[in-house]
Design a protein around this motif. Structure first.
Motif, PDB file in Angstrom:
ATOM      1  N   SER B 254       0.234 -17.140  75.753  1.00 48.12           N
ATOM      2  CA  SER B 254       0.646 -17.263  77.154  1.00 48.12           C
ATOM      3  C   SER B 254       1.675 -16.197  77.499  1.00 48.12           C
ATOM      4  N   THR B 255       2.012 -16.215  78.747  1.00 50.53           N
ATOM      5  CA  THR B 255       3.085 -15.336  79.213  1.00 50.53           C
ATOM      6  C   THR B 255       4.350 -16.163  79.293  1.00 50.53           C
ATOM      7  N   VAL B 256       5.303 -15.799  78.438  1.00 50.82           N
ATOM      8  CA  VAL B 256       6.526 -16.603  78.356  1.00 50.82           C
ATOM      9  C   VAL B 256       7.413 -16.288  79.544  1.00 50.82           C
ATOM     10  N   PRO B 264       8.737 -12.163  83.168  1.00 52.87           N
ATOM     11  CA  PRO B 264       7.606 -12.653  82.367  1.00 52.87           C
ATOM     12  C   PRO B 264       7.419 -11.783  81.141  1.00 52.87           C
ATOM     13  N   TYR B 265       7.065 -12.427  80.060  1.00 54.19           N
ATOM     14  CA  TYR B 265       6.913 -11.703  78.801  1.00 54.19           C
ATOM     15  C   TYR B 265       5.543 -12.028  78.250  1.00 54.19           C
ATOM     16  N   ASN B 266       4.658 -11.045  78.305  1.00 55.08           N
ATOM     17  CA  ASN B 266       3.275 -11.266  77.913  1.00 55.08           C
ATOM     18  C   ASN B 266       3.161 -11.146  76.408  1.00 55.08           C
ATOM     19  N   MET B 267       2.898 -12.255  75.715  1.00 57.28           N
ATOM     20  CA  MET B 267       2.886 -12.240  74.257  1.00 57.28           C
ATOM     21  C   MET B 267       1.748 -11.405  73.699  1.00 57.28           C
ATOM     22  N   GLN B 268       0.610 -11.418  74.401  1.00 60.81           N
ATOM     23  CA  GLN B 268      -0.529 -10.637  73.906  1.00 60.81           C
ATOM     24  C   GLN B 268      -0.154  -9.166  73.804  1.00 60.81           C
ATOM     25  N   LEU B 269       0.323  -8.654  74.966  1.00 62.75           N
ATOM     26  CA  LEU B 269       0.661  -7.238  74.993  1.00 62.75           C
ATOM     27  C   LEU B 269       1.803  -6.939  74.037  1.00 62.75           C
ATOM     28  N   ALA B 270       2.779  -7.871  73.994  1.00 63.70           N
ATOM     29  CA  ALA B 270       3.908  -7.642  73.103  1.00 63.70           C
ATOM     30  C   ALA B 270       3.444  -7.527  71.668  1.00 63.70           C
ATOM     31  N   TYR B 271       2.530  -8.397  71.276  1.00 61.17           N
ATOM     32  CA  TYR B 271       2.052  -8.387  69.891  1.00 61.17           C
ATOM     33  C   TYR B 271       1.386  -7.065  69.556  1.00 61.17           C
ATOM     34  N   ILE B 272       0.442  -6.681  70.414  1.00 59.72           N
ATOM     35  CA  ILE B 272      -0.319  -5.485  70.054  1.00 59.72           C
ATOM     36  C   ILE B 272       0.537  -4.238  70.169  1.00 59.72           C
ATOM     37  N   PHE B 273       1.428  -4.191  71.166  1.00 61.28           N
ATOM     38  CA  PHE B 273       2.246  -2.996  71.312  1.00 61.28           C
ATOM     39  C   PHE B 273       3.287  -2.888  70.215  1.00 61.28           C
ATOM     40  N   THR B 274       3.835  -4.031  69.779  1.00 62.90           N
ATOM     41  CA  THR B 274       4.847  -3.976  68.718  1.00 62.90           C
ATOM     42  C   THR B 274       4.245  -3.461  67.425  1.00 62.90           C
ATOM     43  N   ILE B 275       3.080  -4.051  67.055  1.00 61.79           N
ATOM     44  CA  ILE B 275       2.457  -3.589  65.812  1.00 61.79           C
ATOM     45  C   ILE B 275       2.090  -2.116  65.940  1.00 61.79           C
ATOM     46  N   LEU B 602     -13.771  -6.695  65.820  1.00 61.24           N
ATOM     47  CA  LEU B 602     -13.815  -8.089  65.412  1.00 61.24           C
ATOM     48  C   LEU B 602     -13.495  -9.012  66.562  1.00 61.24           C
ATOM     49  N   LYS B 603     -14.050 -10.189  66.474  1.00 63.37           N
ATOM     50  CA  LYS B 603     -13.825 -11.183  67.514  1.00 63.37           C
ATOM     51  C   LYS B 603     -12.666 -12.061  67.077  1.00 63.37           C
ATOM     52  N   PRO B 604     -11.645 -12.195  67.910  1.00 63.03           N
ATOM     53  CA  PRO B 604     -10.526 -13.068  67.537  1.00 63.03           C
ATOM     54  C   PRO B 604     -10.976 -14.511  67.501  1.00 63.03           C
ATOM     55  N   SER B 605     -10.260 -15.302  66.724  1.00 57.29           N
ATOM     56  CA  SER B 605     -10.644 -16.712  66.639  1.00 57.29           C
ATOM     57  C   SER B 605     -10.337 -17.397  67.964  1.00 57.29           C
ATOM     58  N   ALA B 606     -11.093 -18.448  68.225  1.00 60.06           N
ATOM     59  CA  ALA B 606     -11.092 -19.002  69.580  1.00 60.06           C
ATOM     60  C   ALA B 606      -9.920 -19.924  69.841  1.00 60.06           C
ATOM     61  N   ASP B 607      -9.299 -20.468  68.786  1.00 58.27           N
ATOM     62  CA  ASP B 607      -8.324 -21.523  69.036  1.00 58.27           C
ATOM     63  C   ASP B 607      -6.905 -21.172  68.696  1.00 58.27           C
ATOM     64  N   CYS B 608      -6.689 -20.047  68.032  1.00 51.09           N
ATOM     65  CA  CYS B 608      -5.316 -19.797  67.613  1.00 51.09           C
ATOM     66  C   CYS B 608      -4.963 -18.340  67.821  1.00 51.09           C
ATOM     67  N   GLY B 609      -3.685 -18.094  67.927  1.00 47.56           N
ATOM     68  CA  GLY B 609      -3.210 -16.727  68.007  1.00 47.56           C
ATOM     69  C   GLY B 609      -3.086 -16.234  69.433  1.00 47.56           C
ATOM     70  N   PRO B 610      -2.439 -15.082  69.599  1.00 52.59           N
ATOM     71  CA  PRO B 610      -2.216 -14.550  70.946  1.00 52.59           C
ATOM     72  C   PRO B 610      -3.469 -13.987  71.589  1.00 52.59           C
ATOM     73  N   PHE B 611      -4.551 -13.773  70.832  1.00 56.14           N
ATOM     74  CA  PHE B 611      -5.735 -13.164  71.429  1.00 56.14           C
ATOM     75  C   PHE B 611      -6.886 -14.147  71.511  1.00 56.14           C
ATOM     76  N   ARG B 612      -6.554 -15.441  71.501  1.00 55.20           N
ATOM     77  CA  ARG B 612      -7.632 -16.411  71.461  1.00 55.20           C
ATOM     78  C   ARG B 612      -8.477 -16.307  72.714  1.00 55.20           C
ATOM     79  N   GLY B 613      -9.757 -16.428  72.504  1.00 55.34           N
ATOM     80  CA  GLY B 613     -10.680 -16.446  73.625  1.00 55.34           C
ATOM     81  C   GLY B 613     -11.199 -15.095  74.050  1.00 55.34           C
ATOM     82  N   LEU B 614     -10.560 -14.030  73.660  1.00 55.20           N
ATOM     83  CA  LEU B 614     -11.032 -12.715  74.072  1.00 55.20           C
ATOM     84  C   LEU B 614     -12.243 -12.328  73.231  1.00 55.20           C
TER      85      LEU B 614
END
Lengths: 216, 749
Positions: B254-256, B264-275, B602-614
């Motif tokens: 989610s966006t915290v 707003p702090y977008n966790m998805q973008l934060a995760y991928i940009f940080t790594i 790769l397809k992210p898993s559907a139920d967990c993590g910041p990229f779920r559902g994509l």
């Protein structure tokens, strides 16, 4: 931290604890509060060596610790004080080095091994890891040039090899080694190594930068 | 054959140096000025691979050394007068000062520090340059107070940089320990610990970045952890840890946002940009380190010499311990003897039979080593594939440790097997032996990591498990942990036992030496795993930080207790260059490939993590660009993305330009190699010319002496025979002839 180093590397000397407390005081002092040097002196030292202010103060206390009665704690009047070679050569960093006498002679003013504070700082600045390769090569050349004639001749090489191997090699082997070295490194074939030959040889030995290094 | 004084005199005369030169420094001066005449050609390039600053300071280094008097003279000189003093040092002193004035203060200080002069001379030089500079700036002060502003700004910047470097050196780790290690074991063993400290810096940086940008925001949005905590989690990484910030699966997509006014702090973008940021910084830092090491340590393979000169002139000054120095002297003597005998044996040619045997031995060794590596990979893959069924049959939670255990056993045993090949193969140089051993080991380690990555990305990720990223993260954690445990056991127990055994049979085995190559490869292996695993387990840099910290102290203690200083010269700089290259090329580039495949395919898993559902991980970026394109203020970002990052034409043109520049540099390098060879020949020829001229001059002098002594006796006989009337005339003529011959004898006094 200072006393543990002292016990590990050299027997405890009476001035060690005093030096330790002074060194700690130096470590926690920001440059403005020390009373040993004027601000200009310290800045000149900083600009002329590769050391920071804190390291210069630490080196000063090491120098002072060698001869506490001789070296004053106030250098603002630029006193002319020379610590004799015997004390310099007994420093833990130098005491087992085969070339300690040559190092002290090269960096002292009159070539006799007695060093002023300027010489002391100069010596450790050149031997620190931040000195560039050419500067180190220049001084290494002077150290290996035992007869001070500006060239490393066969006699200089013999002296070097003898000091390096501590009498393990026979005289014939030593002269063979000297011949080989001259054959490999003498670029203009005049029977001795000039500074350029030495620098050229150093270029092919990249380890030189890390081995010609004394930590203090 | 000639005395040194004669040679020096002739050298002085040949170069026309004025006579008022300090005598004991004459030859150094003359060699300096000779080089400076040659340096009119662009010889500085051939002497260094350095940047322009180094070149300039090198040129300054060639001026004469005894300039103190000239400095004092120019200090006392009145400002308006022009110096009519034409002495050699004064001219060169003026040149030096004039060249220092236009430099920036940073370059000036660098140049002054690199001068091979005493402290007093450097201080005077600095004072004079400052005086001249202030005089010049006084004149332009009225027109340009901006310059003074800039000056004070640069001074403040320099002071702050100094205090920052002081602070950094204050918190620099383990300085005293390094001094002790270097004092006892020398620079080569120290290079391993330096490498360890350098890798630690990478991990500290990664940890700080991930902690600040991913973990802390996640802490503010906690989810309940319902699992039980048992002590086994430290080993398996599963269980309670599964639902903590340790693994990918715990992070929200989610966006915290805290409160209605918080940003707003977008966790998805934060995760991928940080790594991504961590990896980019590591990439550039590796690249620059590698380039710097190559520049300093690269040896032109054409002028490689198996020489004895390096042994003589590269004495390790860091060794300060008395016993270590004695041992080093003994080892050096042994090496010198070996070198001397090698040269005598160099010309021994092997018979055809012996050569054939050697080639066959090499071939057999390579086949066996490659076969062993492939067999290990197959075993690992087979076990990994059957692992899931195995786990279903055995309910013991510790059973997941079987695969890491096998991998660590392989990593422990196979390098030692490779070292045994030394008994069969014979190499020309010990250096080649070390390189080949390293190549075999790195091939083994990278193959194992490669096969595991293949298994994870192809099988685990697509098996339809609930949270496959977390599973991969757990696997990597277990691998690292098992590797750490094995290293600890090896250092604490294995080396200790080896020392006890060595002490029982002192003649045959003796004390062991620290195997730098094997230990560095283990560090590279662990770091590769950490880089791969950071995406799946963001806390992994922290874990690696702790393990490196502990490893340092364990290795240090084991070193002091169980090892002796190295007996052979170990070319530390070249080896370090090679290790950093290994860290960059198979290791880091492999990590980049793996992560690229993960993110793009790769397809992210559907139920967990910041990229779920994509559908893919990269879709988070695509959707971000889509949202940005709807906002008018950020269209430039969209433009950059579409035309620079996403466009093929741009990369094509960029590649073409890079290839052209590489080709040009390569041609320049080839040209410079030719130049080096020509100049080297020129030096040899000049030396021959010098010797020839010296011999000729000496012969001429001999002939003159002999001619003068013989003409002297002949003239005396003439004088006795003639009448007294002509005595005075003959005497005068004789005096004249004598004076002329004396003058001829000393031609250039």
């Amino acid at each position: 931290m200072c006393s543990s180093l002292a016990t590990r590397v050299a027997p405890r000397r009476p001035g060690a604890s005093g030096a330790c407390s002074r060194a700690l005081a130096a470590a926690f002092t920001m440059g403005n509060k020390q009373t040993v040097f004027t601000h200009e002196q310290l800045e000149a030292y900083q600009d002329c060596t590769f050391f920071t202010r804190k390291e210069i103060m630490r080196l000063f206390y090491r120098y002072q610790d060698l001869a506490p009665q001789l070296v004053p704690l106030d250098y603002t009047s630029c006193p002319d004080v020379k610590v004799p070679y015997e004390l310099i050569g007994s420093m833990p960093e130098l005491k087992d080095n085969p070339f300690r006498q040559r190092i002290a002679q090269v960096f002292s003013d009159d070539g006799d091994g007695h060093m002023t504070l300027d010489n002391f700082l100069d010596m450790f600045s050149v031997m620190s890891e931040m000195a560039p390769r050419d500067l180190k090569a220049y001084y290494a050349f002077k150290i290996y040039d035992f007869n001070d004639d500006g060239y490393i001749c066969a006699w200089d090489l013999e002296q070097t090899v003898t000091k390096l191997t501590r009498g393990e090699l026979s005289a014939e082997e030593v002269s063979l080694v000297c011949e080989k070295v001259l054959g490999e490194a003498d670029g203009d074939h005049d029977g001795r190594l000039s500074l350029e030959d030495f620098q050229n040889m150093i270029l092919r030995a990249p380890d030189f930068l890390s081995t010609f290094h004394i930590r203090i | 054959m000639f005395s040194d004084d004669q040679l020096n005199e002739i050298i002085v005369e040949a170069e026309n140096v004025p006579s008022r030169v300090v005598p004991e420094k004459t030859p150094v001066n003359s060699s300096f000025s000779m080089v400076s005449s040659i340096s009119d050609i662009d010889v500085t390039d051939s002497q260094s691979f350095g940047n322009p600053d180094d070149k300039k300071s090198k040129q300054l280094l060639r001026f004469s050394t005894s300039l103190n008097e000239s400095f004092l003279q120019t200090l006392h000189r009145s400002p308006g007068s022009v110096g009519i003093d034409t002495s050699h040092e004064n001219i060169q002193g003026q040149k030096l000062i004039a060249s220092l004035i236009p430099m920036t203060s940073r370059d000036r200080i660098k140049a002054i520090r690199s001068q091979p002069r005493t402290m007093e001379e450097k201080r005077n030089l600095k004072k004079m340059v400052d005086k001249e500079k202030s005089k010049q700036s006084h004149r332009i002060l009225e027109f340009n107070c901006c310059a003074q502003c800039l000056n004070s700004v640069s001074q403040a910047y320099r002071r702050s940089k100094n205090s920052l470097s002081e602070l950094l050196s204050y918190i620099s780790l383990w300085q005293k320990t390094f001094k002790v290690i270097g004092g006892k074991f020398g620079t080569s063993v120290l290079s391993y610990f330096n490498f360890l400290r350098w890798l630690l810096k990478f991990n500290i940086f990664s940890f700080i970045v991930t902690f600040s940008f991913i973990i802390i925001p996640q802490f503010t949005v906690p989810e309940k952890n319902t699992l039980q905590f048992t002590g086994l989690e430290f080993f398996t990484g599963a269980g309670y840890f599964q639902d903590t910030v340790m693994y990918y699966g715990f992070y929200t997509n989610s966006t915290v946002q805290h409160g209605s006014s918080g940003a707003p702090y977008n966790m998805q973008l934060a995760y991928i940009f940080t790594i991504g940021a961590c990896l980019i910084v590591c990439f550039f830092s590796l690249l620059f380190s590698m380039a710097r090491y190559f520049r300093n340590n690269f040896i032109n393979p054409h002028i490689y010499s198996r020489g004895i000169t390096k042994l003589i002139f590269c004495w390790d000054f860091t060794v300060t311990h008395e016993r270590a120095v004695k041992l080093k002297q003994k080892n050096l003597s042994t090496e010198i003897r070996e070198n001397l005998s090698e040269i005598r044996q160099e010309n021994v040619k092997l018979t055809l039979n012996q050569q054939l045997i050697h080639v066959l031995a090499h071939l057999a060794a390579w086949v066996v080593s490659t076969g062993v590596a492939i067999a290990c990979c197959v075993a690992v893959y087979y076990l990994a594939e059957n692992n899931s069924e195995f786990l279903k049959n055995h309910q013991n939670p510790g059973a997941v440790l079987l695969l890491p255990f096998l991998v660590s056993c392989i990593n422990l045993a196979t390098p030692r097997l490779y070292s045994l090949f030394r008994l069969v193969e014979r190499y020309e140089t010990p250096r080649r032996e070390v390189y080949i051993l390293l190549i075999r080991n790195i091939f083994l380690k990278i193959s194992i990591i490669g096969i595991l990555c293949y298994y994870w990305l192809n099988i685990v990720a697509q098996a339809g498990e609930e949270c496959w990223e977390t599973l991969i993260g757990q696997e990597i954690y277990r691998l690292l942990l098992m590797d750490f445990v094995f290293s600890l056991a090896d250092s604490l127990l294995g080396e200790f036992l080896r020392r006890l055994i060595g002490m029982q049979f002192p003649t045959s085995l003796g004390l062991q030496e620290f195997d730098i190559a094997r230990n560095v490869l283990e560090l590279i292996y662990a770091q590769t795993l950490v880089w791969i695993g950071t995406f799946f387990c963001p806390l992994l840099p922290f874990i690696q930080m702790i393990s490196l910290f502990i490893m340092f102290y364990v290795k240090n203690i084991s070193l002091m207790m169980n090892f002796q200083p190295p007996s052979k010269a170990w070319r530390a700089s070249q080896m370090m260059t090679f290790f950093i290259f290994l860290l960059f090329f198979p290791s880091f580039t492999g990590v980049l490939c793996t992560l690229a495949i993960t993110i793009w395919r790769l397809k992210p898993s559907a139920d967990c993590g910041p990229f779920r559902g994509l559908p893919f991980f990269i879709h988070s970026i695509y959707s971000w660009i889509d949202t940005l394109s709807k906002r008018p203020g950020y269209l430039w970002v969209v433009w950059i993305y579409q035309n620079l990052i996403g466009s093929v034409h741009f990369f094509f043109i960029l590649t073409l330009i890079v290839l052209i520049i590489t080709y040009l540099y390569w041609q320049i390098t080839e040209g410079r190699k030719i130049m080096i060879r020509l100049l080297h020949e020129q030096i040899i020829n000049e030396g021959k010319d010098k010797m020839f001229l010296i011999e000729k001059l000496a012969k001429l002098q001999d002939m003159e002496k002999r001619a003068n002594t013989s003409s002297f006796t002949m003239e005396r006989r003439d004088v006795e025979q003639t009448s007294p009337l002509h005595v005075r005339e003959h005497n005068a003529a004789h005096d004249l002839r004598f004076r002329r011959s004396v003058q001829e004898e000393n031609p250039k006094v």
